[in-house]
Design an enzyme around this catalytic site. Structure first.
Site, short mmCIF file in Angstrom:
data_model
loop_
_atom_site.label_atom_id
_atom_site.label_comp_id
_atom_site.label_asym_id
_atom_site.label_seq_id
_atom_site.Cartn_x
_atom_site.Cartn_y
_atom_site.Cartn_z
N LYS A 1 -111.78 -97.86 28.51
CA LYS A 1 -111.77 -97.81 26.81
C LYS A 1 -112.45 -97.45 25.45
O LYS A 1 -113.52 -97.77 25.77
CB LYS A 1 -109.80 -98.95 26.42
CG LYS A 1 -109.17 -98.41 24.84
CD LYS A 1 -108.39 -97.91 25.37
CE LYS A 1 -107.44 -99.08 25.64
NZ LYS A 1 -106.11 -98.73 26.00
N THR B 1 -95.53 -92.63 28.42
CA THR B 1 -95.41 -93.95 28.19
C THR B 1 -94.13 -94.91 27.48
O THR B 1 -93.67 -95.82 28.18
CB THR B 1 -96.66 -94.43 26.66
OG1 THR B 1 -97.75 -93.85 27.38
CG2 THR B 1 -96.93 -95.93 26.68
N LYS C 1 -103.75 -103.12 34.31
CA LYS C 1 -102.25 -101.93 34.70
C LYS C 1 -102.55 -101.04 35.87
O LYS C 1 -102.09 -101.20 36.66
CB LYS C 1 -102.31 -101.14 33.20
CG LYS C 1 -102.08 -101.44 32.34
CD LYS C 1 -101.96 -100.71 31.29
CE LYS C 1 -102.06 -101.12 29.76
NZ LYS C 1 -102.09 -99.40 28.41
N SER D 1 -101.58 -90.03 33.70
CA SER D 1 -102.23 -89.75 33.58
C SER D 1 -103.08 -89.26 34.89
O SER D 1 -103.71 -88.80 35.35
CB SER D 1 -103.54 -90.57 33.12
OG SER D 1 -103.32 -90.03 31.49
N1 GLU Z 1 -103.86 -95.35 26.25
C1 GLU Z 1 -103.02 -94.82 27.14
C2 GLU Z 1 -103.60 -96.86 27.60
O1 GLU Z 1 -103.50 -98.20 27.05
C3 GLU Z 1 -102.83 -94.24 29.02
C4 GLU Z 1 -104.57 -94.04 28.66
C5 GLU Z 1 -104.87 -93.49 29.91
O2 GLU Z 1 -103.81 -92.56 29.96
O3 GLU Z 1 -105.88 -92.80 30.97
O4 GLU Z 1 -102.07 -96.95 28.74
#
Ligand code: GLU
Length: 435
Positions: free
Chosen positions: A118, A202, A106, A361
């Protein structure tokens, strides 16, 4: 008794349930298709570091329950690793490993100077009191403190974690380190260094990519129809933005049930209803809808915004939508994907579709480093620029290489990472550095 075929079929299904195997397979396929050296696959296939922690917590009833948590850090050659922390009973080590690889891809597609991370805790947060949840959140951060930090690995919200949880976590981290370190995680409440626009980011990003896909297909958003699985932060925000664009959302389901209205659900009213603590399936102004029926609704756009493995060989055949927007991470199994390919559905793959969260973020982390904060319009403007550029880049690869969107997204992500591997001298004479 089950026949051998049934058993084999069941084995295949179970086999593909593991998102870590799915992402490895997708990486390997892309690297082969692009004619890249298999060494690249061997570098990318595993996270560089995974931590498992035990978190004993005293529950309100006096008993100690020992929870298990994880943090996976995939690759930090482009910047510190970054990604959310989820609270869910199905969390496991392979899942967080897969999710951390997806985070790397991503960030690479969106050209963010970050790697993938993660984390998660095996827990059903709805079964805990607020005090228990706070204790667990703080204890988890204490356990992973040695491997996180604003220049190492930066957590954020994910499934079932909120700005409130981030507030507890950063408070614990600051206490342990002895000073205020706002850039150690993102998705914080705005008052303590969170970014404007992060909560909706998101969903806003999902809506931006759907708008882009509709442009490609010559579909008008105003009056288009959509079905949505999941009404958490991502699902509900996506619904709001699509509603603002004139899209009629006729069906929504979640783990507890679902609702349907052929004329389009009243999304602002539903958001108010949910805000009061109600579950969507109890919404009185709509007919009931099952999760199975959601996939077959006659809509233009289908948005899985819940968990992994929802579009499968069982659910994909019924899909009538022209666009499938993967707001969730890993919602499609390889078999489900094959069926969507045969049906020529325009898939906006997860690693592109839901990248708006990590993008804002990143903006939050930048603002924390400057200690200077942008207005919401500025954040939203920058998000739109990033998401549109990411989408257009993937679309160009799709057209140039005659690939599906998912393969094009993997190509974009891998190509970006390959350039960094090359720049650091890990690989030599690698082709495909153009673009
Ligand atoms: N949990 C979100 C994702 O899966 C955001 C991760 C973030 O903001 O670092 O992309």
């Amino acid at each position: 008794m089950k026949s051998n075929i049934d058993k084999a079929e069941a084995d295949i299904t179970t086999h593909y349930k593991n998102p870590y195997e799915i992402v490895q397979e997708l990486l390997q396929e892309s690297i082969q298709t692009l004619g890249l050296n298999e060494n690249i696959y061997h570098i990318l296939k595993k996270p560089m570091r995974v931590l498992e922690v035990s978190i004993p917590i005293r529950l309100d009833n006096g008993r100690i329950h020992n929870f298990t948590g994880y943090r996976s850090q995939h690759l930090d050659i482009l910047g510190p690793t970054k990604g959310g922390i989820r609270f869910h009973p199905d969390v496991n080590m392979d899942e967080v490993k897969a999710l951390s690889i997806w985070m790397s891809l991503k960030s690479a597609i969106l050209d963010l100077p970050l790697g993938g991370g993660k984390g998660g805790i095996i827990v059903d947060p709805s079964a805990l009191s607020k005090r228990e949840l706070e204790t667990l959140s703080r204890a988890y951060i204490e356990k992973i403190t040695p491997i996180i930090g604003p220049q190492k690995d930066i957590p954020a919200p994910d499934m079932n974690t909120s700005p409130e949880v981030m507030g507890w976590m950063i408070d614990e981290y600051d206490k342990l380190r002895g000073y205020n370190i706002p850039g150690m995680l993102t998705g914080k409440p705005v008052i303590i260094g969170g970014s404007q626009g992060r909560l909706a980011a998101t969903g806003r990003g999902v809506a931006i990519t759907i708008q882009e896909a509709a442009n490609v297909l010559g579909m008008e958003m105003n009056g288009a129809t959509a079905a949505l699985q999941g009404f958490g932060n991502v699902g509900s925000m996506t619904a709001k933005f699509l509603h603002d664009l004139g899209v009629k959302i006729t069906g929504i389901t979640n783990a507890h049930g679902g609702i349907f209205d052929q004329d389009g659900l009243d999304i602002p009213d539903l958001l108010e209803f949910v805000k009061k603590g109600n579950r969507i399936h109890t919404y009185p102004k709509a007919a009931p809808l099952t999760n199975e029926d959601l996939f077959g609704l006659p809509v233009d756009i289908l948005i899985p915004a819940a968990v992994e493995n929802q579009i499968t060989k069982n659910t994909a055949p019924a899909i009538q939508a022209k666009i499938v927007a993967e707001a969730a991470n890993g919602p499609t199994t390889p078999q489900g994907d094959e069926i969507m390919e045969q049906k020529d559905i325009f898939v906006i793959p997860d690693i592109l579709c839901n990248a708006g969260g990590v993008t804002v973020s990143y903006f939050e982390w930048v603002q924390n480093a400057m200690n200077y904060y942008w207005k919401e319009e500025e954040v939203n403007q920058k998000l739109t620029e990033k998401m549109t550029a990411g989408f257009q880049q993937v679309l160009a690869i799709r057209e140039q290489k005659q690939m599906r969107m998912r393969q094009a997204a993997y190509t974009a992500g891998i190509r970006h990472i390959v350039k960094a591997l090359h720049a650091r001298g890990w690989i030599e004479n690698e082709k495909m550095l153009e673009g």
